[in-house]
Design a protein around this motif. Sequence first.
Motif, PDB file in Angstrom:
ATOM      1  N   UNK A  24       0.692  -1.565   0.425  1.00 46.96           N
ATOM      2  CA  UNK A  24       0.077  -0.055   0.271  1.00 46.96           C
ATOM      3  C   UNK A  24       0.623   1.156  -0.041  1.00 46.96           C
ATOM      4  N   UNK A  25       1.973   1.019   0.602  1.00 46.65           N
ATOM      5  CA  UNK A  25       2.676   2.015   0.969  1.00 46.65           C
ATOM      6  C   UNK A  25       3.423   2.897  -0.669  1.00 46.65           C
ATOM      7  N   UNK A  26       3.473   2.019  -1.445  1.00 46.90           N
ATOM      8  CA  UNK A  26       4.090   1.458  -2.639  1.00 46.90           C
ATOM      9  C   UNK A  26       3.638   2.080  -3.735  1.00 46.90           C
ATOM     10  N   UNK A  27       2.598   1.870  -3.468  1.00 48.43           N
ATOM     11  CA  UNK A  27       1.183   2.852  -5.238  1.00 48.43           C
ATOM     12  C   UNK A  27       1.285   3.589  -5.492  1.00 48.43           C
ATOM     13  N   UNK A  28       1.431   4.405  -6.548  1.00 45.20           N
ATOM     14  CA  UNK A  28       1.700   6.094  -6.810  1.00 45.20           C
ATOM     15  C   UNK A  28       0.612   6.090  -7.397  1.00 45.20           C
ATOM     16  N   UNK A  29      -0.507   5.032  -7.865  1.00 43.33           N
ATOM     17  CA  UNK A  29      -1.888   5.368  -8.755  1.00 43.33           C
ATOM     18  C   UNK A  29      -2.493   4.931  -8.549  1.00 43.33           C
ATOM     19  N   UNK A  30      -4.313   4.796  -8.573  1.00 44.74           N
ATOM     20  CA  UNK A  30      -5.047   4.123  -8.383  1.00 44.74           C
ATOM     21  C   UNK A  30      -6.484   4.844  -9.306  1.00 44.74           C
ATOM     22  N   UNK A  31      -7.221   3.752 -10.323  1.00 48.52           N
ATOM     23  CA  UNK A  31      -7.661   3.906 -11.028  1.00 48.52           C
ATOM     24  C   UNK A  31      -9.272   3.036 -10.967  1.00 48.52           C
ATOM     25  N   UNK A  32     -10.389   2.934 -11.631  1.00 49.22           N
ATOM     26  CA  UNK A  32     -11.377   1.886 -11.860  1.00 49.22           C
ATOM     27  C   UNK A  32     -12.057   2.204 -13.057  1.00 49.22           C
ATOM     28  N   UNK A  33     -12.666   0.694 -13.897  1.00 47.48           N
ATOM     29  CA  UNK A  33     -12.759   0.939 -14.398  1.00 47.48           C
ATOM     30  C   UNK A  33     -14.359  -0.448 -14.089  1.00 47.48           C
ATOM     31  N   UNK A  34     -16.175   0.464 -14.717  1.00 47.41           N
ATOM     32  CA  UNK A  34     -16.683  -0.405 -14.493  1.00 47.41           C
ATOM     33  C   UNK A  34     -16.708  -1.183 -15.649  1.00 47.41           C
ATOM     34  N   UNK A  35     -17.604  -2.255 -15.283  1.00 49.57           N
ATOM     35  CA  UNK A  35     -17.850  -3.821 -16.950  1.00 49.57           C
ATOM     36  C   UNK A  35     -19.227  -4.310 -16.089  1.00 49.57           C
TER      37      UNK A  35
END
Length: 290
Positions: free
Chosen positions: A219-230
């Motif tokens: 968790x500390x290393x993540x730089x970017x988060x996104x999502x998409x509906x499907x």
Amino acid sequence: MPPEHDRRARPGGRRAPRPSAGRARARPWPGTRRRAAAEREARERARLAQGVRFRSVYLAIMGVVLAVAALNVLLGSIGVINERRSRPLTEAERARYVAQDVARRWHAWPVGMVFPEELQYTALGRARQYAHRVGVAPEAACTAALDPQVSSVLGRYGCRTVLRATYIDQTAAFAVTVGVAVLRDEEAGRRAATELPVDDRVGVRPVAFPGTITDTFGPAQRQWTGWTGAGPYIVFSTAGYADGRTRQSVPPEEALNSEMPPMAQSIAGRIARALVEPPDVPRCTRGDAC
């Protein structure tokens, strides 16, 4: 003594006639016999007519019952024949077939179909490169695989489970964890998507695989988060540097590597599109022969 007086003697010396030993029966007149016979015959005819009426009513009732039963059997047979007979699918049946097929893919497909070992993505300059799968995590509860800000939203829409896999890009500079959240149905997926927080710091929790290049990806290393509906799924992706750099260690003035978000979005998008790609729908209820 004077002779005993004969009580039966009548004056004049004649005796009264003796009564016969048995009383003579009256012989009925011929007309009386005919009337009695006619009455008996009439009674017999009445009883016979009543029996015939009862039998007719009984037979009529039984005929109606048998006719209704035969009609039910006939209609049921016709219904079974029509149901089993191959016919073209209606639009509603085709839509239902597609929805059911898509909704069960997360557990019906093998792991390699949900998370392929290799995925093509588009890098900067529209160059085609390939991401490689490092590992697949065990199926996890929504509260365990997602951040609280996200799992609280999805929980209201029947979040059932989350599938996760971690990839590295072609240069092995970035690590990406893709998470597939399985919701109740497509409508739940659409409604949940409108309530998810717009924050690139929360989403799916990264999965590290010891002994690989991703063993420090957390968790500390993540730089970017996104999502998409499907459809009934929401596909998350979170990316970071494979060398273990944390988000806090990157100076605010240093821009995020411009290749990271497009690469993560492309990988997650390919997985999402595969999950909801319409299947080949048969034309008829029993295959393609109507």
